[in-house]
Design a protein around this motif. Structure first.
Motif, PDB file in Angstrom:
ATOM      1  N   ASP A  41       3.078  15.982   7.111  1.00  0.00           N
ATOM      2  CA  ASP A  41       2.392  16.442   5.661  1.00  0.00           C
ATOM      3  C   ASP A  41       0.732  16.377   4.864  1.00  0.00           C
ATOM      4  O   ASP A  41       0.199  16.479   5.029  1.00  0.00           O
ATOM      5  N   VAL A  63       2.508   2.700   9.160  1.00  0.00           N
ATOM      6  CA  VAL A  63       1.373   1.815   9.673  1.00  0.00           C
ATOM      7  C   VAL A  63       1.694   0.213   9.791  1.00  0.00           C
ATOM      8  O   VAL A  63       1.567  -0.313  10.236  1.00  0.00           O
ATOM      9  N   ASN A  89      -5.738   2.840   3.116  1.00  0.00           N
ATOM     10  CA  ASN A  89      -5.017   3.015   2.391  1.00  0.00           C
ATOM     11  C   ASN A  89      -3.550   3.423   2.154  1.00  0.00           C
ATOM     12  O   ASN A  89      -3.043   3.432   0.993  1.00  0.00           O
ATOM     13  N   GLY A  91      -0.834   3.459   1.129  1.00  0.00           N
ATOM     14  CA  GLY A  91       0.948   2.687   0.043  1.00  0.00           C
ATOM     15  C   GLY A  91       2.248   2.718  -0.321  1.00  0.00           C
ATOM     16  O   GLY A  91       2.493   4.183  -0.933  1.00  0.00           O
ATOM     17  N   VAL A  92       2.995   2.004  -0.533  1.00  0.00           N
ATOM     18  CA  VAL A  92       4.286   1.915  -1.490  1.00  0.00           C
ATOM     19  C   VAL A  92       4.489   1.288  -3.226  1.00  0.00           C
ATOM     20  O   VAL A  92       3.773   0.602  -2.993  1.00  0.00           O
ATOM     21  N   VAL A 112       3.991  -2.742   4.226  1.00  0.00           N
ATOM     22  CA  VAL A 112       3.160  -1.032   4.575  1.00  0.00           C
ATOM     23  C   VAL A 112       1.770  -1.845   4.498  1.00  0.00           C
ATOM     24  O   VAL A 112       0.872  -1.412   5.009  1.00  0.00           O
ATOM     25  N   HIS A 113       0.946  -2.717   3.119  1.00  0.00           N
ATOM     26  CA  HIS A 113       0.088  -2.697   2.570  1.00  0.00           C
ATOM     27  C   HIS A 113      -0.716  -4.007   3.407  1.00  0.00           C
ATOM     28  O   HIS A 113      -1.457  -3.719   3.623  1.00  0.00           O
ATOM     29  N   LYS A 157      -1.464  -6.610  -2.915  1.00  0.00           N
ATOM     30  CA  LYS A 157      -3.128  -6.332  -3.379  1.00  0.00           C
ATOM     31  C   LYS A 157      -4.333  -7.569  -3.197  1.00  0.00           C
ATOM     32  O   LYS A 157      -5.106  -7.214  -2.984  1.00  0.00           O
ATOM     33  N   THR A 188      -2.682   9.935  -9.924  1.00  0.00           N
ATOM     34  CA  THR A 188      -1.665  10.269  -8.536  1.00  0.00           C
ATOM     35  C   THR A 188      -0.762  10.480  -8.454  1.00  0.00           C
ATOM     36  O   THR A 188       0.087   9.879  -9.460  1.00  0.00           O
ATOM     37  N   MET A 190       1.299   8.021  -6.980  1.00  0.00           N
ATOM     38  CA  MET A 190       1.928   7.142  -7.480  1.00  0.00           C
ATOM     39  C   MET A 190       1.974   6.678  -8.486  1.00  0.00           C
ATOM     40  O   MET A 190       3.361   5.850  -9.491  1.00  0.00           O
TER      41      MET A 190
HETATM   42  P1  NAP Z   1       0.265   7.598  -2.801  1.00  0.00           P
HETATM   43  O1  NAP Z   1      -0.189   9.379  -3.656  1.00  0.00           O
HETATM   44  O2  NAP Z   1       1.576   7.450  -2.790  1.00  0.00           O
HETATM   45  O3  NAP Z   1      -0.484   8.294  -1.809  1.00  0.00           O
HETATM   46  C1  NAP Z   1       0.622   6.898  -0.810  1.00  0.00           C
HETATM   47  C2  NAP Z   1       0.167   7.806   1.144  1.00  0.00           C
HETATM   48  O4  NAP Z   1       0.414   6.384   1.761  1.00  0.00           O
HETATM   49  C3  NAP Z   1       1.612   8.638   0.324  1.00  0.00           C
HETATM   50  O5  NAP Z   1       0.932  10.043   1.512  1.00  0.00           O
HETATM   51  C4  NAP Z   1       2.411   7.737   1.782  1.00  0.00           C
HETATM   52  O6  NAP Z   1       3.043   9.032   2.465  1.00  0.00           O
HETATM   53  C5  NAP Z   1       1.586   7.248   2.688  1.00  0.00           C
HETATM   54  N1  NAP Z   1       2.642   6.015   3.314  1.00  0.00           N
HETATM   55  C6  NAP Z   1       3.062   5.483   2.382  1.00  0.00           C
HETATM   56  N2  NAP Z   1       3.794   4.633   3.149  1.00  0.00           N
HETATM   57  C7  NAP Z   1       3.437   4.980   4.973  1.00  0.00           C
HETATM   58  C8  NAP Z   1       3.234   3.662   5.801  1.00  0.00           C
HETATM   59  N3  NAP Z   1       4.641   3.436   6.431  1.00  0.00           N
HETATM   60  N4  NAP Z   1       2.580   4.370   7.435  1.00  0.00           N
HETATM   61  C9  NAP Z   1       1.768   5.840   7.069  1.00  0.00           C
HETATM   62  N5  NAP Z   1       1.048   6.106   5.256  1.00  0.00           N
HETATM   63  C10 NAP Z   1       2.321   5.536   4.761  1.00  0.00           C
HETATM   64  O7  NAP Z   1      -0.686   6.992  -3.759  1.00  0.00           O
HETATM   65  P2  NAP Z   1      -2.224   7.035  -3.852  1.00  0.00           P
HETATM   66  O8  NAP Z   1      -2.451   7.007  -5.690  1.00  0.00           O
HETATM   67  O9  NAP Z   1      -3.168   7.274  -3.577  1.00  0.00           O
HETATM   68  O10 NAP Z   1      -2.526   5.570  -3.420  1.00  0.00           O
HETATM   69  C11 NAP Z   1      -3.128   5.197  -2.644  1.00  0.00           C
HETATM   70  C12 NAP Z   1      -3.904   3.726  -1.707  1.00  0.00           C
HETATM   71  O11 NAP Z   1      -4.122   3.020  -3.775  1.00  0.00           O
HETATM   72  C13 NAP Z   1      -2.488   2.838  -1.802  1.00  0.00           C
HETATM   73  O12 NAP Z   1      -2.607   1.698  -1.409  1.00  0.00           O
HETATM   74  C14 NAP Z   1      -2.492   2.281  -3.456  1.00  0.00           C
HETATM   75  O13 NAP Z   1      -1.529   0.440  -3.788  1.00  0.00           O
HETATM   76  C15 NAP Z   1      -3.405   2.263  -4.046  1.00  0.00           C
HETATM   77  N6  NAP Z   1      -3.883   1.650  -5.550  1.00  0.00           N
HETATM   78  C16 NAP Z   1      -3.904   2.879  -6.573  1.00  0.00           C
HETATM   79  C17 NAP Z   1      -3.576   2.855  -6.948  1.00  0.00           C
HETATM   80  C18 NAP Z   1      -3.545   3.939  -8.658  1.00  0.00           C
HETATM   81  O14 NAP Z   1      -3.238   3.626  -9.419  1.00  0.00           O
HETATM   82  N7  NAP Z   1      -2.678   5.415  -8.132  1.00  0.00           N
HETATM   83  C19 NAP Z   1      -4.345   1.615  -8.295  1.00  0.00           C
HETATM   84  C20 NAP Z   1      -4.742   0.942  -6.779  1.00  0.00           C
HETATM   85  C21 NAP Z   1      -4.806   0.931  -5.791  1.00  0.00           C
HETATM   86  P3  NAP Z   1       4.972   9.460   2.083  1.00  0.00           P
HETATM   87  O15 NAP Z   1       4.400  10.295   0.953  1.00  0.00           O
HETATM   88  O16 NAP Z   1       5.016   9.624   3.189  1.00  0.00           O
HETATM   89  O17 NAP Z   1       5.016   8.166   1.535  1.00  0.00           O
END
Ligand code: NAP
Length: 252
Positions: A41, A63, A89, A91-92, A112-113, A157, A188, A190
């Protein structure tokens, strides 16, 4: 002033905010390790960076696994050079109301976080402190302020913010800064999953969110990548231990 080229690691960089951040740091001239659970990926992001003339490798690691983190960080040092920039970064989400939240929902999200950021930072700081320069950016969230159905995620968080401030205090004298970026609503996979959970079309979900955001739009991954590019740059050396909400308006 152009950035001094460094080696950066971005976790969870296969897609979303992490992928945008990896591309942006590569555009700044840094060599980027695109780390995600599955190397396959992560490859897509790394290949895109390379096609755009940048330098990137894909690294597969969980991670939250200490052994995999150690191997991954050392592998980056061998293949790209000593890491100087780390963006935690990955997250789940495992959203559920508290009375329905399982032990596993809690442990997975905190693992994870928070454990992930701890393990990655502990491994990477060895290189940064001995080189006398480093930048760590941790992804927090507006959910740190509390959000229905996210007891696990908001705890993680909010924990990221305390973790970040402590890193800033401990690592500052070695030339290493640590800051947190707390995004609001970013479009995204998420937030798409959250729309599915509440039974809404993603477009309707985004429009509803935008209506209550002062700039009247939801965020894009690039909005966060831009902020991270500043915090990981040369010019941000006196900014440390801060939490920057990037949410299209002020939050409490
Ligand atoms: P995303 O599209 O779901 O991407 C998260 C990535 O993290 C995915 O590629 C996922 O891989 C990977 N991941 C999950 N568990 C992992 C692990 N144990 N080891 C390594 N990689 C792992 O999320 P995003 O929206 O871009 O969010 C990125 C960060 O911003 C996160 O920390 C999230 O909490 C934070 N955030 C997001 C938002 C929002 O509105 N989107 C708001 C506030 C904060 P898989 O696909 O294989 O699971």
């Amino acid at each position: 002033m152009p950035e001094t080229p460094r080696v950066a690691i971005v976790t969870g960089a296969a897609r979303g905010i992490g992928a945008a951040t990896a591309r942006r740091l590569a555009a700044e001239g840094h060599s980027v390790a695109v780390l995600d659970l599955a190397e396959a990926d992560a490859n897509a992001t790394a290949e895109q960076i390379t096609a755009d003339g940048g330098t990137a490798i894909a690294v597969g690691a969980d991670v939250s696994d200490a052994g995999q983190v150690r191997t991954a960080v050392d592998q980056v040092a061998d293949r790209l050079g000593r890491p100087a920039i780390l963006v935690n970064n990955a997250g789940v989400i495992r959203d559920n109301m508290l009375f329905k939240m399982s032990d596993d929902d809690w442990d997975t999200v905190l693992g994870v976080h928070l454990r992930g950021a701890f393990l990655m930072s502990r491994a990477a700081q060895e290189y940064m402190t001995s080189d006398g320069w480093g930048r760590i950016v941790n992804l927090s969230s507006s959910s740190a302020l509390g959000n229905r159905g996210q007891a696990n995620y908001s705890a993680a968080k909010a924990g990221m913010q305390g973790f970040t401030k402590t890193l800033a205090v401990e690592l500052g004298k070695f030339g290493v800064t640590a800051n947190a970026v707390a995004p609001g609503f970013i479009a995204t996979d998420m937030t798409r999953a959250t729309a599915e959970r509440v039974g809404m079309e993603f477009e309707d979900f985004k429009n509803a969110a935008a209506a209550s955001i002062p700039v009247r739009r939801v965020g894009r991954p690039e909005d966060i990548a831009n902020t991270i590019a500043f915090l990981t740059g040369e010019a941000a050396g006196f900014v440390s231990g801060q939490v920057i909400y990037v949410a299209g308006g002020p939050l409490d």
